[in-house]
Write a protein that holds these residues in place. Structure first.
Motif, mmCIF file in Angstrom:
data_model
loop_
_atom_site.group_PDB
_atom_site.id
_atom_site.type_symbol
_atom_site.label_atom_id
_atom_site.label_comp_id
_atom_site.label_asym_id
_atom_site.label_seq_id
_atom_site.Cartn_x
_atom_site.Cartn_y
_atom_site.Cartn_z
ATOM 1 N N THR A 57 -14.348 -0.480 4.156
ATOM 2 C CA THR A 57 -13.224 -0.329 5.087
ATOM 3 C C THR A 57 -11.943 -0.772 4.389
ATOM 4 O O THR A 57 -11.842 -1.911 3.936
ATOM 5 C CB THR A 57 -13.434 -1.177 6.352
ATOM 6 N N PHE A 58 -10.988 0.134 4.297
ATOM 7 C CA PHE A 58 -9.720 -0.150 3.617
ATOM 8 C C PHE A 58 -8.614 -0.338 4.644
ATOM 9 O O PHE A 58 -8.380 0.522 5.494
ATOM 10 C CB PHE A 58 -9.342 0.996 2.674
ATOM 11 N N ASP A 59 -7.927 -1.471 4.546
ATOM 12 C CA ASP A 59 -6.708 -1.726 5.302
ATOM 13 C C ASP A 59 -5.544 -1.766 4.327
ATOM 14 O O ASP A 59 -5.723 -2.027 3.133
ATOM 15 C CB ASP A 59 -6.787 -3.058 6.054
ATOM 16 N N GLY A 60 -4.334 -1.540 4.843
ATOM 17 C CA GLY A 60 -3.148 -1.562 3.997
ATOM 18 C C GLY A 60 -2.064 -2.421 4.611
ATOM 19 O O GLY A 60 -1.951 -2.521 5.839
ATOM 20 N N GLY A 64 5.473 2.471 5.742
ATOM 21 C CA GLY A 64 4.434 3.223 5.046
ATOM 22 C C GLY A 64 3.043 2.884 5.523
ATOM 23 O O GLY A 64 2.177 3.759 5.641
ATOM 24 N N ALA A 65 2.785 1.582 5.810
ATOM 25 C CA ALA A 65 1.451 1.172 6.253
ATOM 26 C C ALA A 65 1.100 1.817 7.593
ATOM 27 O O ALA A 65 -0.044 2.245 7.810
ATOM 28 C CB ALA A 65 1.378 -0.345 6.354
ATOM 29 N N TYR A 91 -0.883 -2.818 8.338
ATOM 30 C CA TYR A 91 -0.068 -3.969 8.736
ATOM 31 C C TYR A 91 1.329 -3.805 8.165
ATOM 32 O O TYR A 91 1.491 -3.597 6.968
ATOM 33 C CB TYR A 91 -0.658 -5.281 8.198
ATOM 34 N N ARG A 92 2.332 -3.956 9.022
ATOM 35 C CA ARG A 92 3.706 -3.913 8.546
ATOM 36 C C ARG A 92 4.289 -5.318 8.606
ATOM 37 O O ARG A 92 4.258 -5.975 9.650
ATOM 38 C CB ARG A 92 4.563 -2.978 9.399
ATOM 39 N N THR A 131 0.796 -1.232 0.000
ATOM 40 C CA THR A 131 0.000 0.000 0.000
ATOM 41 C C THR A 131 0.823 1.273 0.000
ATOM 42 O O THR A 131 0.300 2.341 -0.298
ATOM 43 C CB THR A 131 -0.957 0.002 1.207
ATOM 44 N N GLY A 132 2.132 1.180 0.324
ATOM 45 C CA GLY A 132 2.919 2.407 0.416
ATOM 46 C C GLY A 132 2.384 3.277 1.534
ATOM 47 O O GLY A 132 2.223 2.816 2.665
#
Length: 385
Positions: free
Chosen positions: A180-183, A189-190, A203-204, A163-164
């Protein structure tokens, strides 16, 4: 982090308008932006020189003798090049399988190599410039999000992998309201995207390692210009299947190695992006692998994901590599005044060519990109059955 969050702005840290060339704007403290950059580069130089003192061999794994996609031993060299964006030292080879046509970096970067060549591209020296570029691509992000509308116009949960800083998710809310957007990203960046409110949860880490805890949690998983960075694309696809609930969708966009531009422009074709891009998957291969995993491909696009920058990027890369190098911390010494002046003059002389290339990209080639076979990317939407 994917490379558009997507594709880097041509020039990277060596932009013709980069701070440090010619007069630069003061920051209110009496110190120019060029001075700030010079100080930053000087501070980084000892670390880079220490890294390079050990040589480049540790940045590469042993060469493969078989295709990582199909296992065939019938390999041929497709491209030899250098780092045309950051100009970090090293030579890179792309091999192509003669059976399945998969193209891959060989030898591949090691973990140490990935760290070295990614450093200061999306973060550090490159963070501000690329962040501004990504934030200005809202229309492109919305177009990507609209690709799902005919198949699911109201997804409840969406995971954007690679997701950057979450700019796609921020724009996609305009298309999929109520989603609902998760990255997820292997950089910070997340986490920054979550802090900025662009994603609900950031989430990293590695998608393949996090997939078990995300099992069947999402209606949609997107991978925009992410798979080409992965060391093992098949495992990423398996992770996507695990994270998507039955009936959900995966949306994938990657560079198209079958683009005619890949042959016509050679090493100057921006999507090769060596050494960061490790794999180039032909569309037939990706369709078949998704089918094998229990997906049904419901949409294939070539014209829509085409980013009209090929001629501009190729012209810039050629100019940038002809001119003397900018002040970069992986070079042992900063350029002298004469070399800085010569660089500025050569890049200034190339401005008419850059303008012409831009006009050709946007107005001559873009409307015919798919018909001419020069689309630089393709997009698949697939349903998990």
């Amino acid at each position: 982090m994917r490379d558009d969050e997507h594709e880097p702005q041509t020039g990277g840290q060596s932009d013709a308008k980069a701070d440090g060339e010619g007069k630069s704007e003061a920051d209110g403290t009496g110190k120019s932006k060029g001075d700030d950059k010079a100080e930053q580069v000087a501070a980084l130089r000892p670390t880079y020189q220490a890294d390079l003192a050990f040589g480049l061999d540790r940045f590469f794994e042993p060469p493969r003798t078989t295709c990582p996609w199909c296992g065939s031993a019938r390999l041929g060299t497709r491209l030899r090049t250098t780092d045309l964006i950051q100009h970090k030292p090293g030579r890179f080879v792309l091999d192509r399988c003669q059976d399945c046509r998969h193209t891959f970096q060989n030898p591949r970067l090691s973990a140490a190599g990935l760290e070295f060549y990614y450093r200061d591209f999306y973060d550090g020296l490159g963070e501000k410039q690329l962040g501004n570029t990504f934030a200005g691509r809202t229309k492109m992000y919305e177009q990507r999000a609209r690709a799902l509308l005919p198949f699911d116009d109201a997804p409840k949960t969406w995971l954007d992998v690679g997701t950057g800083h979450g700019h796609f998710c921020e724009a996609a809310r305009n298309v999929h309201t109520g989603t609902t957007f998760d990255g997820l990203d292997f950089t910070d960046g997340a986490e920054l995207a979550e802090q900025a409110g662009r994603v609900e949860r950031g989430y990293r880490g590695s998608f393949t390692e996090l997939a078990p805890e995300l099992a069947a949690r999402y209606d949609v998983v997107s991978m925009f210009h992410y798979l080409e960075h992965s060391t093992e694309p098949p495992r990423e696809l398996e992770a996507a299947r695990q994270a998507i609930r039955p009936g959900g969708h995966v949306v994938i966009e990657v560079p198209d190695p079958d683009s005619r531009y890949a042959r016509l422009l050679g090493r100057w074709w921006l999507p090769w992006l060596q050494p960061q891009h490790l794999h180039f998957v032909p569309v037939d291969n990706l369709r078949q692998r998704l089918t094998d995993l229990g997906f049904t491909v419901v949409l294939e696009q070539h014209a829509e994901p085409h980013d009209p920058v090929d001629l501009l990027a190729a012209t810039w890369l050629a100019l940038d590599n002809t001119a003397p190098r900018d002040n970069l911390p992986w070079l042992s010494h900063p350029p002298n005044t004469w070399r800085r002046t010569l660089r500025g003059l050569l890049l200034l002389a190339g401005v008419p060519l850059l303008i012409l290339a831009t006009l050709l990209d946007r107005f001559a080639v873009r409307p015919l990109s798919h018909r001419l076979g020069v689309s630089n990317a393709y997009r698949l939407v697939a349903r998990r059955d």
